[in-house]
Each structure stands twice: as C-alpha cells, then as structure tokens.
Design a protein around this motif. Structure first.
Motif, mmCIF file in Angstrom:
data_model
loop_
_atom_site.group_PDB
_atom_site.id
_atom_site.type_symbol
_atom_site.label_atom_id
_atom_site.label_comp_id
_atom_site.label_asym_id
_atom_site.label_seq_id
_atom_site.Cartn_x
_atom_site.Cartn_y
_atom_site.Cartn_z
ATOM 1 N N ASP A 62 4.325 7.837 9.602
ATOM 2 C CA ASP A 62 5.744 8.249 9.919
ATOM 3 C C ASP A 62 5.504 9.329 8.126
ATOM 4 O OD1 ASP A 62 6.032 7.855 12.320
ATOM 5 O OD2 ASP A 62 8.356 7.289 11.579
ATOM 6 N N LEU A 63 5.115 8.446 7.086
ATOM 7 C CA LEU A 63 4.862 8.582 5.622
ATOM 8 C C LEU A 63 3.707 9.101 5.191
ATOM 9 C CD1 LEU A 63 8.443 7.207 4.626
ATOM 10 C CD2 LEU A 63 8.753 8.949 5.612
ATOM 11 N N GLY A 64 3.023 8.605 6.067
ATOM 12 C CA GLY A 64 0.942 9.308 5.756
ATOM 13 C C GLY A 64 0.685 8.378 4.427
ATOM 14 N N PHE A 65 0.891 7.409 4.283
ATOM 15 C CA PHE A 65 1.173 5.689 3.767
ATOM 16 C C PHE A 65 -0.323 5.885 3.850
ATOM 17 C CE2 PHE A 65 5.561 4.936 2.511
ATOM 18 C CZ PHE A 65 5.383 5.896 1.604
ATOM 19 N N SER A 66 -1.340 5.427 3.135
ATOM 20 C CA SER A 66 -2.762 4.647 2.934
ATOM 21 C C SER A 66 -2.517 3.905 3.038
ATOM 22 C CB SER A 66 -3.614 5.083 1.820
ATOM 23 O OG SER A 66 -3.165 5.015 0.539
ATOM 24 N N ALA A 67 -3.506 3.049 3.398
ATOM 25 C CA ALA A 67 -3.381 1.202 3.438
ATOM 26 C C ALA A 67 -2.770 0.715 2.064
ATOM 27 C CB ALA A 67 -4.211 0.885 3.329
ATOM 28 N N ALA A 68 -3.833 1.951 0.851
ATOM 29 C CA ALA A 68 -3.534 1.035 -0.372
ATOM 30 C C ALA A 68 -2.545 1.708 -1.568
ATOM 31 C CB ALA A 68 -4.766 2.612 -1.587
ATOM 32 N N ALA A 69 -1.832 2.641 -0.947
ATOM 33 C CA ALA A 69 -0.399 3.523 -0.901
ATOM 34 C C ALA A 69 0.520 2.207 -0.589
ATOM 35 C CB ALA A 69 0.121 4.250 -0.809
ATOM 36 N N TYR A 70 0.817 1.311 1.077
ATOM 37 C CA TYR A 70 1.293 1.029 0.792
ATOM 38 C C TYR A 70 0.781 -0.949 0.618
ATOM 39 C CZ TYR A 70 2.121 -3.213 3.862
ATOM 40 O OH TYR A 70 3.366 -4.569 4.085
ATOM 41 N N GLY A 71 -0.518 -0.801 0.182
ATOM 42 C CA GLY A 71 -0.229 -2.134 -0.701
ATOM 43 C C GLY A 71 0.059 -2.308 -1.722
ATOM 44 N N LEU A 72 0.117 -1.113 -2.857
ATOM 45 C CA LEU A 72 0.627 -1.061 -4.156
ATOM 46 C C LEU A 72 2.631 -0.902 -3.767
ATOM 47 C CD1 LEU A 72 0.602 -0.719 -6.891
ATOM 48 C CD2 LEU A 72 0.172 2.079 -6.502
ATOM 49 N N GLY A 73 3.117 -0.265 -2.841
ATOM 50 C CA GLY A 73 4.478 -0.262 -2.845
ATOM 51 C C GLY A 73 4.525 -1.961 -2.526
ATOM 52 N N ALA A 74 4.105 -2.245 -1.571
ATOM 53 C CA ALA A 74 4.575 -3.687 -0.936
ATOM 54 C C ALA A 74 4.478 -4.656 -2.256
ATOM 55 C CB ALA A 74 3.050 -4.417 -0.056
ATOM 56 N N GLY A 75 3.721 -4.667 -3.121
ATOM 57 C CA GLY A 75 2.793 -5.595 -4.169
ATOM 58 C C GLY A 75 4.300 -5.273 -5.613
ATOM 59 N N ILE A 76 4.299 -3.747 -5.515
ATOM 60 C CA ILE A 76 5.215 -3.499 -7.175
ATOM 61 C C ILE A 76 6.907 -4.166 -7.042
ATOM 62 C CG2 ILE A 76 6.482 -1.090 -6.278
ATOM 63 C CD1 ILE A 76 5.226 0.026 -8.623
ATOM 64 N N PRO A 399 -1.353 -8.051 -2.206
ATOM 65 C CA PRO A 399 -1.247 -6.582 -1.402
ATOM 66 C C PRO A 399 -2.174 -5.968 -1.569
ATOM 67 C CG PRO A 399 1.304 -7.801 -1.787
ATOM 68 C CD PRO A 399 -0.533 -8.764 -2.701
ATOM 69 N N ASN A 400 -2.376 -5.494 -2.936
ATOM 70 C CA ASN A 400 -2.927 -4.715 -3.556
ATOM 71 C C ASN A 400 -4.562 -4.745 -3.048
ATOM 72 O OD1 ASN A 400 -1.918 -2.538 -5.012
ATOM 73 N ND2 ASN A 400 -0.558 -4.150 -5.720
ATOM 74 N N LEU A 401 -5.000 -6.085 -3.520
ATOM 75 C CA LEU A 401 -6.538 -6.189 -2.862
ATOM 76 C C LEU A 401 -6.471 -6.073 -1.704
ATOM 77 C CD1 LEU A 401 -8.861 -8.669 -3.689
ATOM 78 C CD2 LEU A 401 -8.208 -10.323 -3.001
ATOM 79 N N VAL A 402 -6.347 -6.266 -0.780
ATOM 80 C CA VAL A 402 -5.986 -6.550 0.232
ATOM 81 C C VAL A 402 -6.141 -4.829 0.714
ATOM 82 C CG1 VAL A 402 -5.041 -6.564 2.233
ATOM 83 C CG2 VAL A 402 -5.146 -8.602 1.758
ATOM 84 N N GLY A 403 -5.178 -4.208 0.500
ATOM 85 C CA GLY A 403 -5.353 -2.370 1.003
ATOM 86 C C GLY A 403 -6.365 -1.616 0.309
ATOM 87 N N VAL A 404 -7.000 -2.352 -1.136
ATOM 88 C CA VAL A 404 -8.112 -1.317 -1.849
ATOM 89 C C VAL A 404 -9.123 -1.927 -0.513
ATOM 90 C CG1 VAL A 404 -9.438 -1.068 -4.067
ATOM 91 C CG2 VAL A 404 -6.927 -0.975 -3.854
ATOM 92 N N VAL A 405 -9.200 -3.022 -1.141
ATOM 93 C CA VAL A 405 -11.108 -3.561 0.335
ATOM 94 C C VAL A 405 -11.099 -3.392 1.664
ATOM 95 C CG1 VAL A 405 -11.922 -5.203 1.163
ATOM 96 C CG2 VAL A 405 -11.374 -5.721 -1.148
ATOM 97 N N LYS A 406 -9.333 -2.675 2.292
ATOM 98 C CA LYS A 406 -9.545 -2.502 3.226
ATOM 99 C C LYS A 406 -9.750 -1.324 3.481
ATOM 100 C CE LYS A 406 -7.778 -2.298 7.967
ATOM 101 N NZ LYS A 406 -7.841 -0.967 8.090
#
Length: 447
Positions: A62-76, A399-406
């Motif tokens: 819905d908000l157009g988040f990439s895996a990396a953006a989600y990983g950063l938000g989840a981890g922050i 979470p950032n590690l997983v998002g960036v590698v994905k």
C-alpha cells in the motif's frame, strides 16, 4: 567430637522439611501473584513490538516500501529502545516497578495504535523509533524486578515462565494479526491500520491495572502471609550478603566479564529480531499460504518455542548451570538457519525456521541468570539494562541485514546463511563465559 543423637537428627530433619515446605509455599504464592500478569503484559508488549511483520504483508504494498525500507523501519525501533533503556531501568529502581511499568505500558500502547497514521517511509521510521522509546526498559525492568522476588535457585524457571511471552505472542498474535488484516476496507481503513489500532489498546488497559496490582518489594507484599514474607526477605538478604558481585555502575562497567556478557546477547538480538520480524514473510514466501494460514504456522512455531524455553529453564535450575544451557540452544539455532537456507522442500525449510526460532529463544532463561550472579544493587538495574540495550542494537542490525540481502539477491538464502554463522559465533562466545565466575555454584563457593 560428639555425634548428634537420634533426637537431634530428627529435629534437624523436621526443621529441614519445614523450611522446604515454607520455601515451596512462598515461591508458589509469589509465582501465582506476579508471573501470570507479567507474562500477559509481555505477550501484549511483544505483539505490539512485532506486529509490523504482519502489517508488512499489506502495508509494504500500500505504501510502496522496498524490503530495505521495511527492514530499516522494523529495526529502528531498537535504536530508540536501546538509547533510553539504561535511564529507564534506573528510574524504575528509584520510583518502583508499579508506577514505572504502568507508565511504560500506557505510553507504548498509545503509540502502537498511532502507527495506523503512517503514510510514508519517513513517518514509519519516526513512529517505530517513538514506540521503541516508549517501551524502553520493560524487559530489563522485569528481569531486575524478578531478581527482587525470586531466590537464585528458582530464577531461571521464573524467567522462562515470563519470557515465554515471546513465542506465545506468536501463538496469539499470528492468527489474530492474520484475521485483522481481513478487515481491509472496513470503515475506510486498511487491514494493517486495523491491526495497529486494535492491538495497541490492551497495553493501555493493562498499564492502568499495573498501577494498582503490582507490588514493588517483598516487604510491601501484604498478600503474602507474614511467615512467608519474612522467610522470603531473609532468604534474599542472605543471598545478597554472600553476593560478591559489582554493586555500582562504575564497578560493573570496569569489569571485563560484564562486557563479555554483552557479546552473546548482541548476537542473540541479531538472530532473534531478524527471524521474528521476517518470519511471516519468509513463511508465506516458502509455502504460499494465505495471511490467516501464515498466522497459524507462526503460532505453531511459537508453541514449540514456549515448550523449549520452559524445558531449558527447568534443566538449567535443576543442574545449577547456566552457560552450557545458554550455548547449546544457539547451536540448534545455527543448524535451523542452515537447514532453512539449504533445503529445497518448502515444508522442511519452515521446519528449519522453527528450529532456529526455538533455539534462539531457549537461550534466554539460562542466560539472564548470569548477570544477576555478577551484579547487585544499582549495578544490577543499570547493567541488565545495558546488556539488553546492546542486544536490542543487534535487533536493529538483524532485520536490516535480511532486508538488504533480500533486495540484492532476490531471496532469503544469503541472509539465512549469514545468520547461521552469527548464531554459531554466539554459542562460542557464550561458552567462553565458563571461565568467569558466573554460576550459582561458583557464587556459593566464593561465599
């Protein structure tokens, strides 16, 4: 030398049996009074901390988040949590658990519901950070609080009964979150907005209850019979007087063993939150089930994890051993991550993820007995908070590690293989603590 006569031996046996009965009755009463409520609040806490992993099933689209953006938000979240954790625990020590735990729960519940208002990646990052600030201090505060109520011999089981709120949050939160996503479009709100709104409310209610229900210290526990209250105070005073650990923050922070304790818990944070905040997405990616089906699978994983934590906590208390009982679960977690990365059969990959989840969280009950064997007083409150803060920094990186590698590789295999090595490193770091004087037996040998 005069040997005790039959009457002296029988008197000693009677006193021993009486003490054992008093101990059993007191610990049972304290456990029934405190642990169910603290456990329930931790379930709600963990649901609010990790429900973003289910919201992501719709929110990212819905908000157009990439895996990396989600990983950063989840981890922050964990940056805000880590920054304010030590001050929060020191305040708790000063004002008491009743007021401070109540305040924490009310504020995080309000902000968790306000997550429904995010509209961009920037607002996502800000709100996750603020929820972390509000929640800062709950877990280490309870670890410190339990050390004020439970003698060393009973502590790992008490911590396990509290900390199983983590996996059982998945049992409750998984199916519930999957069902709430089904409200998509009702009253003009997306399913993920309903999820945030409704799952934040229980924390506010329980925070108000905490203000009246919790008791700060055993001497204030009028719900304990006088004899049991006196026994508990005497037992805890005896343990404190024979405790040779650091009593001030300065002494703790200049103790090399304290900093070595931080290392495996940082690793735990990486593995735990990388898995927790990506597990629904990994499960759905592997077995291609609905949102509700994903929630049910995650819930089953949570049940297995709760059993593992209870068993490992009981074994750790029975053998009066902490280090090996903390290290072995991380070895199992490493094997689970490797299996999930290597096998090609989806159901077996989910079994590997489940083994990793069980292993990572079964590390906790035994590990959290180690700081209380090393620290006391102000050092215990601040030191436990700092160890947990550093672990939560691991929760930022995982979470950032997983998002960036994905995003880079298009799959989860690379990040799972990285977590395999990280978990194994954590087991090795934990085993090195055997050289330190952090076991109940070692502590008693000193006194």
């Amino acid at each position: 030398m005069t040997l005790p006569g039959p009457s002296q031996s029988s008197e000693a046996s009677a006193m021993s049996a009486s003490d054992a009965a008093m101990e059993a009755a007191t610990i049972r009463r304290v456990s029934r009074r405190l642990l169910p409520f603290l456990f329930l609040l931790y379930v709600v806490c963990y649901v609010d901390r990790t429900n973003v992993s289910f919201a992501a099933l719709q929110m990212n689209r819905d908000l157009g988040f990439s895996a990396a953006a989600y990983g950063l938000g989840a981890g922050i979240f964990f940056l805000g949590y880590a920054i304010f954790e030590v001050p929060s625990n020191l305040i708790l020590m000063r004002v008491g658990a009743r007021r401070w735990i109540g305040r924490i729960a009310i504020s995080w519940g309000v902000l968790a519901s306000a997550m429904m208002l995010i509209r961009s990646s920037e607002s996502f990052y800000l709100m996750r950070f603020l929820v972390g600030v509000a929640e800062a201090g709950y877990f280490p505060g309870i670890i410190y609080y339990l050390s004020l109520w439970f003698p060393e011999q009973h502590r790992a089981r008490a911590m396990a009964r509290f900390a199983i709120g983590i996996p059982l949050a998945s049992v409750l939160g998984g199916p519930l979150s999957g069902a709430l996503l089904g409200l998509d479009g009702r009253l003009g709100l997306a399913g993920w907005q309903w999820l945030f709104l409704l799952e934040g409310i229980p924390a506010v209610v329980l925070g108000v209850v905490a203000l009246r229900y919790l008791t700060d210290r055993p001497e204030e526990a009028h719900w304990l019979p006088p004899a049991e209250r006196e026994w508990l105070q005497r037992r805890l005073r005896t343990e404190a007087s024979s405790h040779h650990g650091s009593a001030t923050l300065r002494a703790a922070f200049t103790n090399p063993t304290f900093w070595w304790l931080c290392a495996p818990y940082f690793v735990f944070g990486i593995c735990s939150y990388a898995l927790t905040l990506w597990l629904p997405i990994m499960v759905k990616d592997a077995v291609k089930v609905s949102n509700v089906g994903t929630g049910l699978v995650v819930g089953l994983v949570g049940l297995a994890t709760a059993a593992g934590m209870l068993i490992n906590g009981a074994l750790s208390d029975r053998h009066s051993e902490r280090v090996v009982h903390a290290a072995v679960p991380l070895v199992l977690a490493s094997a689970g991550f490797a299996a999930a990365a290597i096998v090609r059969q989806p159901a077996l990959a989910v079994v590997g993820l489940a083994l990793a989840f069980v292993g990572v969280h079964s590390f906790m009950p035994a590990f959290w007995c180690l700081p209380s064997a090393l620290l006391r007083g102000t050092a215990a409150a601040g030191g436990i908070a700092l160890i947990n803060a550093l672990g939560n920094l691991g929760g930022f990186f995982g979470p950032n590690l997983v998002g960036v590698v994905k995003d880079v590789t298009g799959s989860f295999e690379g990040s799972l293989l990285a977590l395999t090595g990280v978990a194994l490193l954590g087991a090795i770091l934990t085993l090195t603590l055997r050289r330190a004087n952090t076991s109940p037996r070692a502590a008693s040998a000193q006194s």
